[in-house]
Enzyme design. Structure first.
Site, PDB file in Angstrom:
ATOM      1  N   GLY A 122     -14.794 -18.070   3.457  1.00 20.24           N
ATOM      2  CA  GLY A 122     -14.307 -17.262   4.579  1.00 20.24           C
ATOM      3  C   GLY A 122     -14.677 -15.800   4.394  1.00 20.24           C
ATOM      4  N   GLY A 148     -14.156 -21.208  -1.660  1.00 18.89           N
ATOM      5  CA  GLY A 148     -13.941 -20.737  -0.290  1.00 18.89           C
ATOM      6  C   GLY A 148     -15.193 -20.098   0.268  1.00 18.89           C
ATOM      7  N   LYS A 183     -10.189  -6.370   9.919  1.00 18.86           N
ATOM      8  CA  LYS A 183     -11.214  -5.788   9.038  1.00 18.86           C
ATOM      9  C   LYS A 183     -12.624  -5.850   9.620  1.00 18.86           C
ATOM     10  CE  LYS A 183      -8.791  -6.355   4.656  1.00 18.86           C
ATOM     11  NZ  LYS A 183      -8.904  -6.731   3.251  1.00 18.86           N
ATOM     12  N   ASN A 216     -12.072  -1.928   5.194  1.00 19.28           N
ATOM     13  CA  ASN A 216     -10.630  -1.831   4.927  1.00 19.28           C
ATOM     14  C   ASN A 216     -10.158  -0.384   4.811  1.00 19.28           C
ATOM     15  OD1 ASN A 216     -11.718  -1.287   2.335  1.00 19.28           O
ATOM     16  ND2 ASN A 216      -9.725  -1.775   1.460  1.00 19.28           N
ATOM     17  N   LYS A 268     -20.131 -24.105   6.287  1.00 23.03           N
ATOM     18  CA  LYS A 268     -19.761 -22.687   6.162  1.00 23.03           C
ATOM     19  C   LYS A 268     -20.288 -22.100   4.855  1.00 23.03           C
ATOM     20  CE  LYS A 268     -15.599 -21.155   7.449  1.00 23.03           C
ATOM     21  NZ  LYS A 268     -14.127 -21.261   7.684  1.00 23.03           N
ATOM     22  N   SER A 305       0.800  -1.229   0.000  1.00 25.75           N
ATOM     23  CA  SER A 305       0.000   0.000   0.000  1.00 25.75           C
ATOM     24  C   SER A 305       0.837   1.286   0.000  1.00 25.75           C
ATOM     25  CB  SER A 305      -0.977  -0.011   1.174  1.00 25.75           C
ATOM     26  OG  SER A 305      -1.970  -0.977   0.930  1.00 25.75           O
ATOM     27  N   ASP A 321     -12.356  -2.865  -0.963  1.00 22.69           N
ATOM     28  CA  ASP A 321     -11.860  -4.106  -1.587  1.00 22.69           C
ATOM     29  C   ASP A 321     -12.794  -4.558  -2.704  1.00 22.69           C
ATOM     30  OD1 ASP A 321      -9.562  -4.542  -0.069  1.00 22.69           O
ATOM     31  OD2 ASP A 321     -10.659  -5.576   1.513  1.00 22.69           O
TER      32      ASP A 321
HETATM   33  P1  ATR Z   1     -10.189 -15.085   4.429  1.00 28.43           P
HETATM   34  O1  ATR Z   1     -10.702 -14.079   5.423  1.00 28.43           O
HETATM   35  O2  ATR Z   1      -8.917 -14.691   3.753  1.00 28.43           O
HETATM   36  O3  ATR Z   1     -11.244 -15.518   3.478  1.00 28.43           O
HETATM   37  P2  ATR Z   1     -10.622 -17.378   6.126  1.00 28.43           P
HETATM   38  O4  ATR Z   1     -11.843 -16.703   6.639  1.00 28.43           O
HETATM   39  O5  ATR Z   1      -9.693 -18.002   7.102  1.00 28.43           O
HETATM   40  O6  ATR Z   1      -9.732 -16.358   5.313  1.00 28.43           O
HETATM   41  O7  ATR Z   1     -11.081 -18.454   5.024  1.00 28.43           O
HETATM   42  C1  ATR Z   1     -10.177 -19.352   4.433  1.00 28.43           C
HETATM   43  C2  ATR Z   1     -10.891 -20.167   3.358  1.00 28.43           C
HETATM   44  O8  ATR Z   1      -9.933 -21.034   2.746  1.00 28.43           O
HETATM   45  C3  ATR Z   1     -11.987 -21.079   3.906  1.00 28.43           C
HETATM   46  O9  ATR Z   1     -13.005 -21.171   2.945  1.00 28.43           O
HETATM   47  C4  ATR Z   1     -11.268 -22.410   4.070  1.00 28.43           C
HETATM   48  O10 ATR Z   1     -12.087 -23.549   4.028  1.00 28.43           O
HETATM   49  P3  ATR Z   1     -12.805 -24.108   5.374  1.00 28.43           P
HETATM   50  O11 ATR Z   1     -13.998 -23.221   5.600  1.00 28.43           O
HETATM   51  O12 ATR Z   1     -13.189 -25.501   5.067  1.00 28.43           O
HETATM   52  O13 ATR Z   1     -11.789 -23.994   6.472  1.00 28.43           O
HETATM   53  C5  ATR Z   1     -10.390 -22.383   2.846  1.00 28.43           C
HETATM   54  N1  ATR Z   1      -9.249 -23.297   3.020  1.00 28.43           N
HETATM   55  C6  ATR Z   1      -8.156 -23.120   3.817  1.00 28.43           C
HETATM   56  N2  ATR Z   1      -7.345 -24.174   3.730  1.00 28.43           N
HETATM   57  C7  ATR Z   1      -7.914 -25.052   2.847  1.00 28.43           C
HETATM   58  C8  ATR Z   1      -7.539 -26.336   2.318  1.00 28.43           C
HETATM   59  N3  ATR Z   1      -6.400 -26.930   2.665  1.00 28.43           N
HETATM   60  N4  ATR Z   1      -8.391 -26.915   1.425  1.00 28.43           N
HETATM   61  C9  ATR Z   1      -9.551 -26.327   1.061  1.00 28.43           C
HETATM   62  N5  ATR Z   1      -9.949 -25.123   1.516  1.00 28.43           N
HETATM   63  C10 ATR Z   1      -9.146 -24.491   2.404  1.00 28.43           C
END
Ligand code: ATR
Length: 292
Positions: free
Chosen positions: A133, A131, A71, A92, A160, A22, A107
């Site tokens: 998260g 994902g 965040k 952010n 999730k 940044s 973002d």
């Molecule tokens: P961010 O805020 O960057 O999105 P996060 O909230 O920790 O980070 O989310 C990480 C994401 O990566 C989640 O969807 C996680 O899957 P789970 O919900 O099953 O934990 C996914 N992730 C992390 N490691 C993984 C792996 N080895 N295989 C598949 N998905 C993974």
């Protein structure tokens, strides 16, 4: 850059902040626009976020960016919040107002600007999100807001993905989101081609060989792949999309535009395309991707 008694300060609140790009964005914009503004990283230790936000206001900071892990945690310490940031549940960018800071999420508008520049459209699109998260949540809200017709959230932990799909559908008056287990990608219809947005941290430096899905048949269903990761500049996910005939992009332009939009909020300046390109080159140089 000449620092004097009139210099305004903006900064990054996070932990860690050592690898941030940044400063390259904001100090380039300030210099090019001849604004007396400096941008510095602030490492905020765990448990000190409230003090950091109050201190930033007391020290007359013009604004801040906020990065991991703060965040969402920063929201209770704001005096106002922009509706999009509230919906996403993550802030952010802090903009100084009379009695504190107003929180924004740049973002997602940043990702949208990057996609527009890359000719990737969302309206009426069928989209896969890898994902579920925090990053996926923001992407899903953006997609729903921009009129994606179908949002399929694929996640290792199905619960999730289900929770996120429920939240997205509840936030909008239609039902575009659905959830699947990551391994269930095999049941996606064969003839369909999707835009796919990769939001997990799999494949990020230094574990560059990883990808959420290793199965090549999955990538044949993707016409465009967007990875939010920018280091490495070509992830395994992107390579597999390209090897299957799709287009692939990394998260570097999203990084650029979230910064550009934050800078515009702080200063009221309008950053044109040419200037944004200069800042983009500066990020690439800071990452060692381009010569000085
Ligand atoms: P961010 O805020 O960057 O999105 P996060 O909230 O920790 O980070 O989310 C990480 C994401 O990566 C989640 O969807 C996680 O899957 P789970 O919900 O099953 O934990 C996914 N992730 C992390 N490691 C993984 C792996 N080895 N295989 C598949 N998905 C993974």
């Amino acid at each position: 850059m000449k620092i004097n008694g009139y210099t305004r300060t903006c900064g990054l609140i996070g932990n860690p902040v050592e690898h941030t790009m940044s400063p390259a964005i904001h100090n380039t914009l300030a210099e090019e626009l001849s604004e007396n503004l400096v941008y510095v990283p602030f490492h905020v230790p765990e448990g000190k976020l409230k003090e950091a936000v109050e201190g930033a206001f007391a020290l007359n900071l013009l604004g801040c960016n906020v990065t991991v892990p703060y965040k969402s945690q920063v929201i209770p310490f704001l005096s106002q919040i922009d509706p999009l940031a509230e919906k996403i549940g993550a802030v952010n960018t802090l903009v100084r107002v009379e009695d504190g800071f107003k929180g924004y999420n740049t973002d997602m508008p940043g990702l949208y600007s990057a996609m527009c520049e890359d000719g990737v459209k969302l309206e009426g699109e069928k989209v896969l999100i890898l994902g579920a998260g925090g990053a996926a949540r923001a992407v899903a809200m953006l997609l729903a807001e921009r009129g994606a017709s179908q949002i399929i959230i694929l996640n290792r932990t199905l619960e999730k993905a289900e929770r996120l799909a429920g939240e997205v559908n509840a936030a909008f008056c239609r039902q575009p989101a659905e959830a699947r287990a990551l391994s269930d990608h095999v049941s996606l219809p064969g003839g369909e081609r999707y835009l796919a947005i990769q939001t997990t941290n799999l494949g990020m430096y230094p574990r560059i060989e990883e990808a959420a899905v290793g199965d090549r048949s999955f990538y044949e269903k993707i016409h465009t792949g967007y990875d939010l990761i920018f280091n490495p500049s070509k992830t395994r996910f992107m390579s597999m999309v390209e090897e299957s005939g799709g287009r692939a992009f990394n998260g570097l332009k999203m990084l650029l535009y979230q910064g550009v939009i934050a800078y515009e909020l702080w200063t009221g300046a309008k950053v044109g395309t040419e200037l944004a390109q200069k800042a983009y080159r500066q990020i690439r140089r800071a990452m060692g991707l381009e010569e000085y």
